[in-house]
Design a protein around this motif. Structure first.
Motif, PDB file in Angstrom:
ATOM      1  N   CYS A 162      58.985  23.059   9.682  1.00 47.01           N
ATOM      2  CA  CYS A 162      57.755  22.406   9.217  1.00 47.01           C
ATOM      3  C   CYS A 162      58.066  21.088   8.495  1.00 47.01           C
ATOM      4  O   CYS A 162      58.708  21.089   7.437  1.00 47.01           O
ATOM      5  N   VAL A 216      51.845  26.335   5.284  1.00 47.04           N
ATOM      6  CA  VAL A 216      53.055  26.094   4.497  1.00 47.04           C
ATOM      7  C   VAL A 216      53.312  24.584   4.484  1.00 47.04           C
ATOM      8  O   VAL A 216      52.949  23.907   5.439  1.00 47.04           O
ATOM      9  N   LYS A 269      58.560  26.957   6.173  1.00 43.63           N
ATOM     10  CA  LYS A 269      59.061  27.298   7.503  1.00 43.63           C
ATOM     11  C   LYS A 269      60.101  26.250   7.859  1.00 43.63           C
ATOM     12  O   LYS A 269      59.911  25.063   7.555  1.00 43.63           O
ATOM     13  N   GLN A 314      52.652  35.452   4.347  1.00 44.40           N
ATOM     14  CA  GLN A 314      51.693  34.352   4.525  1.00 44.40           C
ATOM     15  C   GLN A 314      50.258  34.860   4.381  1.00 44.40           C
ATOM     16  O   GLN A 314      49.415  34.199   3.764  1.00 44.40           O
ATOM     17  N   ASN A 345      52.050  20.151   0.682  1.00 42.44           N
ATOM     18  CA  ASN A 345      52.792  18.921   0.407  1.00 42.44           C
ATOM     19  C   ASN A 345      51.872  17.784  -0.009  1.00 42.44           C
ATOM     20  O   ASN A 345      52.210  17.011  -0.899  1.00 42.44           O
ATOM     21  N   ASP A 346      50.704  17.681   0.620  1.00 39.79           N
ATOM     22  CA  ASP A 346      49.803  16.584   0.237  1.00 39.79           C
ATOM     23  C   ASP A 346      49.381  16.709  -1.227  1.00 39.79           C
ATOM     24  O   ASP A 346      49.315  15.709  -1.954  1.00 39.79           O
TER      25      ASP A 346
HETATM   26  N1  GSH Z   1      48.266  19.273   4.692  1.00 37.18           N
HETATM   27  C1  GSH Z   1      49.263  20.317   4.701  1.00 37.18           C
HETATM   28  C2  GSH Z   1      50.372  19.953   3.704  1.00 37.18           C
HETATM   29  O1  GSH Z   1      50.485  18.778   3.332  1.00 37.18           O
HETATM   30  O2  GSH Z   1      51.084  20.851   3.249  1.00 37.18           O
HETATM   31  C3  GSH Z   1      49.785  20.488   6.115  1.00 37.18           C
HETATM   32  C4  GSH Z   1      50.649  21.732   6.251  1.00 37.18           C
HETATM   33  C5  GSH Z   1      50.743  22.229   7.700  1.00 37.18           C
HETATM   34  O3  GSH Z   1      49.975  21.796   8.572  1.00 37.18           O
HETATM   35  N2  GSH Z   1      51.685  23.161   7.946  1.00 37.18           N
HETATM   36  C6  GSH Z   1      51.790  23.800   9.224  1.00 37.18           C
HETATM   37  C7  GSH Z   1      51.264  25.233   9.119  1.00 37.18           C
HETATM   38  O4  GSH Z   1      51.360  25.873   8.090  1.00 37.18           O
HETATM   39  C8  GSH Z   1      53.261  23.939   9.668  1.00 37.18           C
HETATM   40  S1  GSH Z   1      54.022  22.348   9.911  1.00 37.18           S
HETATM   41  N3  GSH Z   1      50.676  25.738  10.240  1.00 37.18           N
HETATM   42  C9  GSH Z   1      50.167  27.090  10.259  1.00 37.18           C
HETATM   43  C10 GSH Z   1      51.241  28.123  10.253  1.00 37.18           C
HETATM   44  O5  GSH Z   1      52.442  27.805  10.403  1.00 37.18           O
HETATM   45  O6  GSH Z   1      50.895  29.287  10.081  1.00 37.18           O
END
Ligand code: GSH
Length: 95
Positions: free
Chosen positions: A12, A60, A9, A48, A73-74
């Motif tokens: 993000c 994402v 996104k 998604q 990403n982690d």
């Molecule tokens: N721990 C995850 C990583 O490192 O990828 C965190 C990813 C995360 O929190 N992404 C958020 C997300 O997908 C957007 S910044 N939120 C739910 C959505 O957008 O549907």
């Protein structure tokens, strides 16, 4: 041929970090990576949901390398720290 897939996104920060790692730090050519900015796509919500059905991950970035689900990403950063990411990228960067 795209060997890396990143569902992303545009707003993000974790997506920015993952794409920055691939493109800036590891010099993966843009031509090897399919990036979908789900928030800009009409069917982004459905994509998604489909990804969640496939790999159980709601967030994402949702990353695949050579058909293998990596995670977010982690997960990508953890693989980088162990050296496994470079190994996964080797065949992609070789051709
Ligand atoms: N721990 C995850 C990583 O490192 O990828 C965190 C990813 C995360 O929190 N992404 C958020 C997300 O997908 C957007 S910044 N939120 C739910 C959505 O957008 O549907």
């Amino acid at each position: 041929e795209k060997e890396i897939f990143v569902a992303s996104k545009t707003y993000c920060p974790y997506c920015h970090a993952a794409l920055n790692t691939l493109f800036q730090k590891l010099n993966v050519p843009k031509s090897k990576v399919l990036v979908l900015q789900l928030n800009e796509m009409k069917d982004g919500v459905d994509i998604q949901a489909a990804l969640y059905q496939l790999n159980g991950q709601r967030t994402v970035p949702n990353i695949y390398i050579n058909g293998k689900h990596i995670g977010g990403n982690d997960d990508l950063q953890e693989l980088r720290e162990t050296g496994e990411l470079e190994e996964l990228l080797e065949p992609i960067l070789a051709n």
